[in-house]
Motif scaffolding. Structure first.
Motif, mmCIF file in Angstrom:
data_model
loop_
_atom_site.group_PDB
_atom_site.id
_atom_site.type_symbol
_atom_site.label_atom_id
_atom_site.label_comp_id
_atom_site.label_asym_id
_atom_site.label_seq_id
_atom_site.Cartn_x
_atom_site.Cartn_y
_atom_site.Cartn_z
ATOM 1 N N LEU A 39 -8.539 8.782 -9.807
ATOM 2 C CA LEU A 39 -7.490 8.115 -10.580
ATOM 3 C C LEU A 39 -6.159 8.304 -9.860
ATOM 4 O O LEU A 39 -5.817 9.427 -9.472
ATOM 5 N N ALA A 40 -5.428 7.218 -9.667
ATOM 6 C CA ALA A 40 -4.091 7.311 -9.062
ATOM 7 C C ALA A 40 -3.044 7.132 -10.164
ATOM 8 O O ALA A 40 -3.027 6.104 -10.862
ATOM 9 N N GLU A 135 -10.966 4.420 -9.053
ATOM 10 C CA GLU A 135 -11.483 3.799 -10.284
ATOM 11 C C GLU A 135 -10.354 3.026 -10.961
ATOM 12 O O GLU A 135 -10.514 1.864 -11.343
ATOM 13 N N VAL A 136 -9.201 3.690 -11.070
ATOM 14 C CA VAL A 136 -8.021 3.051 -11.664
ATOM 15 C C VAL A 136 -6.785 3.474 -10.869
ATOM 16 O O VAL A 136 -6.637 4.646 -10.534
ATOM 17 N N VAL A 137 -5.934 2.506 -10.556
ATOM 18 C CA VAL A 137 -4.593 2.802 -10.055
ATOM 19 C C VAL A 137 -3.612 2.370 -11.140
ATOM 20 O O VAL A 137 -3.594 1.190 -11.539
ATOM 21 N N TRP A 192 -3.900 -1.153 -13.157
ATOM 22 C CA TRP A 192 -3.275 -1.251 -14.479
ATOM 23 C C TRP A 192 -1.764 -1.104 -14.328
ATOM 24 O O TRP A 192 -1.266 -0.036 -13.952
ATOM 25 N N LEU A 193 -1.054 -2.186 -14.598
ATOM 26 C CA LEU A 193 0.409 -2.129 -14.573
ATOM 27 C C LEU A 193 0.860 -1.889 -16.009
ATOM 28 O O LEU A 193 0.460 -2.630 -16.916
ATOM 29 N N GLY A 219 -3.462 -5.372 -7.055
ATOM 30 C CA GLY A 219 -4.580 -5.833 -7.876
ATOM 31 C C GLY A 219 -5.858 -5.092 -7.519
ATOM 32 O O GLY A 219 -5.984 -4.539 -6.422
ATOM 33 N N GLY A 220 -6.768 -5.074 -8.497
ATOM 34 C CA GLY A 220 -8.030 -4.377 -8.283
ATOM 35 C C GLY A 220 -9.159 -5.348 -7.966
ATOM 36 O O GLY A 220 -9.040 -6.553 -8.218
ATOM 37 N N SER A 221 -10.256 -4.814 -7.427
ATOM 38 C CA SER A 221 -11.384 -5.699 -7.080
ATOM 39 C C SER A 221 -12.072 -6.219 -8.337
ATOM 40 O O SER A 221 -12.567 -7.335 -8.377
#
Ligand code: 6PG
Length: 236
Positions: A39-40, A135-137, A192-193, A219-221
């Motif tokens: 997780l970032a 997994e999530v930024v 996630w913004l 953006g995520g994949s």
């Protein structure tokens, strides 16, 4: 990169509560699939509100098996109240029992002679210990559309061959920071913004209309979600 999806909540507290619950659920689901999620985290006020809510979410998530990284960090002394890592530790990493070996802080000005050295070291840390993808930024968004410490019209936006870069002239104080680059931030399943407040409304609308802002370039994949409160969504 997945197309952005928008989720609007009444206000900052409701936004923080919703995102905290979704974050814990997503990390628990990843663990249930046998993953050890990375997780970032980000800095800023809505991120801090989310972190405090996360600490109160009950779940069978094993926090000691989650790896924590930062999208950016301020190059200040380790115990400075300006450190994103210090705020996250106090808000939830310590209360939930994160494994210190899996909390990967960006170096402070106590640890490195220069912000450039801290950026190089973090790049090596991610290459050695970061998974092939996050997994999530999570990212806050500034009124100018910045994410992490990547600000509009800065050459750092175009760096492709580094994981982390030094920033010495951040328009948002403090001026010295380390930031992940866009390719590093975008090596994620979910982006996630998280945005709260009327002062962000124009940047949100411009980014979602495809305007040339850093927030429009992440953006995520699997998914890119803009979690907004009504004020931040008011120019859409
Ligand atoms: C930082 C953050 C920065 C922040 C945005 C939004 O270290 O300052 O990473 O990118 O997330 O500036 O901050 P607010 O949510 O406090 O407006």
């Amino acid at each position: 990169m997945s197309s952005p999806r928008i989720e609007v909540h009444d206000d900052g507290p409701a936004l923080a509560l919703a995102v905290a619950g979704l974050l814990v659920s997503r990390l628990a689901a990843a663990q249930a699939e046998g993953l050890e999620p990375h997780l970032a985290l980000t800095g800023g006020s809505i991120a801090d509100a989310i972190h405090h809510e996360v600490a109160g979410v009950s779940s069978d998530l094993d926090w000691s098996k989650v790896d924590f990284w930062w999208g950016d960090e301020r190059f200040v002394p380790r115990d400075s109240p300006d450190r994103n890592a210090g705020a996250a530790r106090a808000a939830f990493l310590d209360p939930v029992g994160a494994d210190p070996e899996r909390v990967h802080e960006i170096g402070s000005s106590d640890d490195f002679d220069s912000v450039a050295d801290a950026a190089k070291a973090y790049g090596r840390e991610i290459q050695d210990h970061g998974s092939e993808t996050f997994e999530v930024v999570m990212l806050g968004v500034g009124p100018d559309g910045h994410v992490a410490s990547l600000f509009p019209d800065q050459p750092t936006l175009d760096v492709e061959d580094e994981v982390a870069v030094p920033v010495t002239d951040s328009p948002k104080p403090p001026s010295e920071r380390v930031s992940l680059t866009l390719p590093a931030l975008n090596r994620t399943r979910a982006t996630w913004l998280v945005v709260s407040g009327a002062e962000k409304a124009d940047a949100v609308a411009k980014a979602l209309a495809g305007g040339d802002l850093p927030a429009a370039r992440v953006g995520g994949s699997e998914e890119t979600v803009w979690f907004l409160d009504r004020e931040a969504a008011s120019a859409l």
